[in-house]
Enzyme design. Structure first.
Site, PDB file in Angstrom:
ATOM      1  CG  ASP A  33      -1.836   1.195   0.709  1.00 22.27           C
ATOM      2  OD1 ASP A  33      -3.601   0.607   1.041  1.00 22.27           O
ATOM      3  OD2 ASP A  33      -2.056   2.179   0.819  1.00 22.27           O
ATOM      4  CG  ASN A  60     -12.211  -1.090   3.722  1.00 21.56           C
ATOM      5  OD1 ASN A  60     -12.902  -1.460   5.032  1.00 21.56           O
ATOM      6  ND2 ASN A  60     -11.093  -0.201   3.644  1.00 21.56           N
ATOM      7  N   GLY A  82     -16.511   2.344   2.936  1.00 19.51           N
ATOM      8  CA  GLY A  82     -15.777   3.606   2.716  1.00 19.51           C
ATOM      9  C   GLY A  82     -14.403   2.913   2.050  1.00 19.51           C
ATOM     10  CD  GLN A  83     -14.336  -1.196  -2.382  1.00 17.50           C
ATOM     11  OE1 GLN A  83     -15.722  -0.876  -2.574  1.00 17.50           O
ATOM     12  NE2 GLN A  83     -13.842  -1.412  -4.152  1.00 17.50           N
ATOM     13  CG  HIS A 103      -8.299  -3.399  -2.469  1.00 14.94           C
ATOM     14  ND1 HIS A 103      -9.442  -2.473  -2.957  1.00 14.94           N
ATOM     15  CD2 HIS A 103      -8.536  -2.581  -1.094  1.00 14.94           C
ATOM     16  CE1 HIS A 103      -9.908  -1.343  -2.510  1.00 14.94           C
ATOM     17  NE2 HIS A 103      -9.226  -1.636  -1.634  1.00 14.94           N
ATOM     18  CG  HIS A 160      -6.922  -2.784   2.960  1.00 13.73           C
ATOM     19  ND1 HIS A 160      -5.987  -2.125   2.535  1.00 13.73           N
ATOM     20  CD2 HIS A 160      -7.874  -3.018   2.642  1.00 13.73           C
ATOM     21  CE1 HIS A 160      -6.018  -1.430   2.162  1.00 13.73           C
ATOM     22  NE2 HIS A 160      -7.822  -2.134   1.947  1.00 13.73           N
TER      23      HIS A 160
HETATM   24  P1  AMP Z   1     -10.141   1.977   0.296  1.00 11.38           P
HETATM   25  O1  AMP Z   1     -10.484   2.360   1.330  1.00 11.38           O
HETATM   26  O2  AMP Z   1     -10.222   0.179   1.071  1.00 11.38           O
HETATM   27  O3  AMP Z   1     -10.127   1.288  -1.163  1.00 11.38           O
HETATM   28  O4  AMP Z   1      -8.465   1.539  -0.160  1.00 11.38           O
HETATM   29  C1  AMP Z   1      -7.160   2.140  -1.130  1.00 11.38           C
HETATM   30  C2  AMP Z   1      -5.723   1.802  -1.326  1.00 11.38           C
HETATM   31  O5  AMP Z   1      -4.938   1.624  -1.929  1.00 11.38           O
HETATM   32  C3  AMP Z   1      -5.403   2.491   0.148  1.00 11.38           C
HETATM   33  O6  AMP Z   1      -5.024   2.407   1.660  1.00 11.38           O
HETATM   34  C4  AMP Z   1      -4.506   3.800  -0.293  1.00 11.38           C
HETATM   35  O7  AMP Z   1      -3.612   3.536   0.354  1.00 11.38           O
HETATM   36  C5  AMP Z   1      -4.416   2.547  -1.460  1.00 11.38           C
HETATM   37  N1  AMP Z   1      -3.291   2.964  -2.991  1.00 11.38           N
HETATM   38  C6  AMP Z   1      -3.962   4.391  -3.601  1.00 11.38           C
HETATM   39  N2  AMP Z   1      -3.594   4.318  -4.545  1.00 11.38           N
HETATM   40  C7  AMP Z   1      -2.843   3.376  -4.721  1.00 11.38           C
HETATM   41  C8  AMP Z   1      -1.370   3.163  -5.657  1.00 11.38           C
HETATM   42  N3  AMP Z   1      -0.955   3.556  -6.103  1.00 11.38           N
HETATM   43  N4  AMP Z   1      -0.574   2.251  -5.220  1.00 11.38           N
HETATM   44  C9  AMP Z   1      -0.666   1.307  -3.827  1.00 11.38           C
HETATM   45  N5  AMP Z   1      -1.720   1.589  -2.687  1.00 11.38           N
HETATM   46  C10 AMP Z   1      -2.249   2.069  -3.260  1.00 11.38           C
END
Ligand code: AMP
Ligand code: ZN
Length: 115
Positions: A30, A86, A92-93, A99, A101
């Protein structure tokens, strides 16, 4: 989904710090970690969220869940880790490409604080 950021990462158009890749899934760190180890596991197939998953995706989702502990252990999380998915606005996605985490290392607080 041409402009989806995780699709673009999966196609190699945007760089990532890769943890694992095969023909169906990709794992990468991340960009904004919330713990010493924080990476995510994504299908290369664009699925916006679990709300868009169907029976036909069961093998892929099962594969991802079984892969998560293997990758976590390879990243040093032998004592366990947190998985977070999420889902949608209500969850909160922020990135609308499914994905998982995988988070760990350091002190992981309880998920839900009571009273
Ligand atoms: P979510 O809130 O579950 O949609 O999480 C999205 C996640 O994607 C967040 O933790 C961001 O820090 C991560 N993220 C967004 N852009 C990138 C990227 N280019 N490379 C790695 N992680 C990313
Ligand atoms: Zn996508």
């Amino acid at each position: 989904m041409g402009d989806c950021i995780f699709c673009r990462i999966a196609r190699g158009e945007i760089p990532c710090s890769k943890v694992y890749e095969d023909d169906e899934v990709l794992a990468f760190h991340d960009i904004n970690p919330v713990a010493p180890v924080h990476f995510m596991l994504v299908p290369k197939l664009h699925l916006a969220s679990l709300l868009d998953a169907g029976e036909e995706h069961a093998p892929l989702l099962g594969k991802m869940l079984l892969l998560a502990p293997k990758l976590a252990q390879e990243q040093g999380l032998e004592n366990g880790f947190r998985t977070v998915i999420n889902t949608g606005k209500g969850g909160g996605q922020e990135v609308l490409h499914l994905h998982i985490h995988i988070i760990g290392g350091g002190s992981i607080p309880p998920m839900v604080r009571r009273g």
